[in-house]
Design a protein around this motif. Structure first.
Motif, mmCIF file in Angstrom:
data_model
loop_
_atom_site.group_PDB
_atom_site.id
_atom_site.type_symbol
_atom_site.label_atom_id
_atom_site.label_comp_id
_atom_site.label_asym_id
_atom_site.label_seq_id
_atom_site.Cartn_x
_atom_site.Cartn_y
_atom_site.Cartn_z
ATOM 1 N N MET A 29 51.206 63.726 38.751
ATOM 2 C CA MET A 29 49.801 63.455 39.029
ATOM 3 C C MET A 29 49.125 62.528 37.892
ATOM 4 N N THR A 30 48.676 61.396 38.358
ATOM 5 C CA THR A 30 48.110 60.602 37.397
ATOM 6 C C THR A 30 46.843 60.837 37.171
ATOM 7 N N ARG A 31 46.315 60.784 35.656
ATOM 8 C CA ARG A 31 45.084 60.994 35.461
ATOM 9 C C ARG A 31 44.416 59.743 35.211
ATOM 10 N N GLY A 43 47.764 62.041 26.813
ATOM 11 C CA GLY A 43 47.621 60.599 26.889
ATOM 12 C C GLY A 43 46.430 59.784 27.324
ATOM 13 N N LEU A 44 45.615 60.342 28.284
ATOM 14 C CA LEU A 44 44.378 59.740 28.585
ATOM 15 C C LEU A 44 43.479 59.919 27.475
ATOM 16 N N ALA A 45 43.290 61.132 27.067
ATOM 17 C CA ALA A 45 42.321 61.423 25.980
ATOM 18 C C ALA A 45 42.709 60.386 24.722
ATOM 19 N N SER A 46 43.727 60.400 24.429
ATOM 20 C CA SER A 46 44.189 59.550 23.210
ATOM 21 C C SER A 46 43.830 58.127 23.541
ATOM 22 N N ARG A 62 38.997 50.662 33.384
ATOM 23 C CA ARG A 62 39.786 51.705 33.933
ATOM 24 C C ARG A 62 40.846 51.915 33.251
ATOM 25 N N ILE A 63 41.251 53.238 33.174
ATOM 26 C CA ILE A 63 42.499 53.744 32.263
ATOM 27 C C ILE A 63 43.328 54.779 33.134
ATOM 28 N N GLU A 64 44.690 54.428 33.207
ATOM 29 C CA GLU A 64 45.511 55.556 33.888
ATOM 30 C C GLU A 64 46.507 56.020 32.781
#
Length: 84
Positions: free
Chosen positions: A1-3, A54-57, A46-48
């Motif tokens: 699943m992508t965040r 990884g998203l938080a970083s 927008r970040i995926e």
């Protein structure tokens, strides 16, 4: 699943800030400018990422980058305005 996360930053000179942060974007990031009127605007990024860590970083790095870019643009505007 992508965040995914979308960061909206209201700034006085969104084009300058967006141009400043785009070089650090990865292929999973998109930065654009939105304007409601002739004055201020919004830098929208927008970040995926595949995982939450990884998203938080990436968000942490991006927030630092956009904060520095905004402060430099504000300083440059003050310097330009006071020197004219």
């Amino acid at each position: 699943m992508t965040r995914t996360a979308t960061v909206r930053t209201d700034v006085a000179d969104p084009e300058v800030v967006a141009r400043s942060v785009r070089p650090d974007n990865t292929t999973e990031m998109e930065t654009r400018v939105e304007r409601d009127g002739a004055d201020d605007g919004t830098v929208v990024t927008r970040i995926e990422r595949d995982d939450t860590a990884g998203l938080a970083s990436t968000l942490d790095d991006y927030v630092v980058n956009v904060t520095v870019a905004t402060e430099v643009a504000q300083h440059a505007e003050r310097h330009t305005t006071t020197q004219s």
